[in-house]
Design an enzyme around this catalytic site. Structure first.
Site, mmCIF file in Angstrom:
data_model
loop_
_atom_site.group_PDB
_atom_site.id
_atom_site.type_symbol
_atom_site.label_atom_id
_atom_site.label_comp_id
_atom_site.label_asym_id
_atom_site.label_seq_id
_atom_site.Cartn_x
_atom_site.Cartn_y
_atom_site.Cartn_z
ATOM 1 N N CYS A 78 5.490 1.798 2.064
ATOM 2 C CA CYS A 78 6.917 1.929 2.337
ATOM 3 C C CYS A 78 7.194 2.200 3.824
ATOM 4 O O CYS A 78 7.003 1.301 4.634
ATOM 5 C CB CYS A 78 7.499 2.995 1.416
ATOM 6 S SG CYS A 78 9.240 2.729 1.086
ATOM 7 N N HIS A 170 5.278 2.672 -3.965
ATOM 8 C CA HIS A 170 4.627 3.988 -3.859
ATOM 9 C C HIS A 170 3.648 4.251 -5.007
ATOM 10 O O HIS A 170 3.992 4.964 -5.948
ATOM 11 C CB HIS A 170 5.692 5.089 -3.930
ATOM 12 C CG HIS A 170 6.602 5.138 -2.757
ATOM 13 N ND1 HIS A 170 6.385 5.941 -1.669
ATOM 14 C CD2 HIS A 170 7.752 4.476 -2.508
ATOM 15 C CE1 HIS A 170 7.360 5.785 -0.790
ATOM 16 N NE2 HIS A 170 8.198 4.900 -1.279
ATOM 17 N N GLU A 172 1.316 6.297 -5.110
ATOM 18 C CA GLU A 172 1.004 7.736 -5.176
ATOM 19 C C GLU A 172 1.987 8.471 -6.079
ATOM 20 O O GLU A 172 1.743 9.604 -6.467
ATOM 21 C CB GLU A 172 0.984 8.340 -3.760
ATOM 22 C CG GLU A 172 2.332 8.568 -3.092
ATOM 23 C CD GLU A 172 3.012 7.291 -2.591
ATOM 24 O OE1 GLU A 172 2.476 6.192 -2.806
ATOM 25 O OE2 GLU A 172 4.101 7.425 -1.991
HETATM 26 N N1 GLN Z 1 13.864 3.561 4.008
HETATM 27 C C1 GLN Z 1 12.763 4.269 4.619
HETATM 28 C C2 GLN Z 1 12.539 3.831 6.064
HETATM 29 O O1 GLN Z 1 13.197 2.971 6.536
HETATM 30 C C3 GLN Z 1 11.507 4.083 3.818
HETATM 31 C C4 GLN Z 1 11.659 4.704 2.447
HETATM 32 C C5 GLN Z 1 10.382 5.211 1.869
HETATM 33 O O2 GLN Z 1 9.352 5.335 2.539
HETATM 34 N N2 GLN Z 1 10.449 5.539 0.594
HETATM 35 O O3 GLN Z 1 11.707 4.376 6.725
#
Ligand code: GLN
Length: 188
Positions: A78, A170, A172
């Site tokens: 992410c 994710h 995790e």
């Molecule tokens: N929207 C977040 C970003 O731009 C990422 C979201 C997340 O890691 N769950 O960094």
């Protein structure tokens, strides 16, 4: 094996728990010296703007970048994926810029914030794996030798380029260990 988890902000402990459950040692990386002896590093989810800023403030940004370019296995989940991408649509934040992908922030799951979907990722397992998306980025373009590992609704949500692995979701935050196992195999 010692696997580092960048511990500046974001979901660190969940990754460490998964690494422990697989019989390895998770090391919190808060400064450059913590990286000594690690076989790979996970960049967790969180807020990419904050993590990027803290990477620079702790003087880890360029040394970590060098290590990745020299072959240190890395997995960005992410926000971690955003930090790895060479190109980010619309913004220019401080980040590692190492992987030949273009990403769009907050592109997946932003409307309903988060969702879970079971998906078969052939590269990883023949069983469907639970994928959790929380305001995740999408990969909008891949370049050079980047391999697309997973698509959901036609969107690219996981990719690999040699020692670099990136997921919009994710693992995790689920009980399933398969994707952590895949990364640990990359670290051998
Ligand atoms: N929207 C977040 C970003 O731009 C990422 C979201 C997340 O890691 N769950 O960094």
């Amino acid at each position: 094996m010692k696997i580092g988890v960048l511990s500046l902000q974001g979901d660190v402990i969940e990754h460490i728990n998964h690494i422990t459950r697989l019989g390895h040692v998770g090391i919190e990386i808060k400064k450059l010296e913590d990286m000594n002896g690690i076989s790979g590093i996970i960049l967790p989810g969180g807020e990419s703007t904050t993590i990027g800023k803290l990477l620079r403030e702790t003087k880890m940004l360029m040394p970590l970048r060098e290590k990745i370019i020299s072959g240190l296995p890395v997995w960005g989940t992410c926000a971690g994926m955003i930090l790895l991408a060479k190109y980010i649509e619309g913004v220019d934040l401080e980040h590692l810029k190492v992987m030949d992908i273009k990403v769009k922030r907050n592109a997946y799951g932003s409307q309903i914030n988060s969702f879970k979907k079971n998906v078969v990722i052939n590269e990883i397992s023949s069983e469907p794996l639970p994928l959790v998306f929380i305001r995740g980025p999408l990969i909008t373009e891949v370049f050079n030798d980047v391999k697309v590992i997973c698509r959901v609704d036609d969107n690219i949500v996981a990719a690999r380029q040699n020692n670099m692995f990136a997921t919009s979701f994710h693992p995790e935050l689920t009980d399933n260990l398969e994707i952590h196992k895949y990364f640990i195999n990359m670290c051998r």
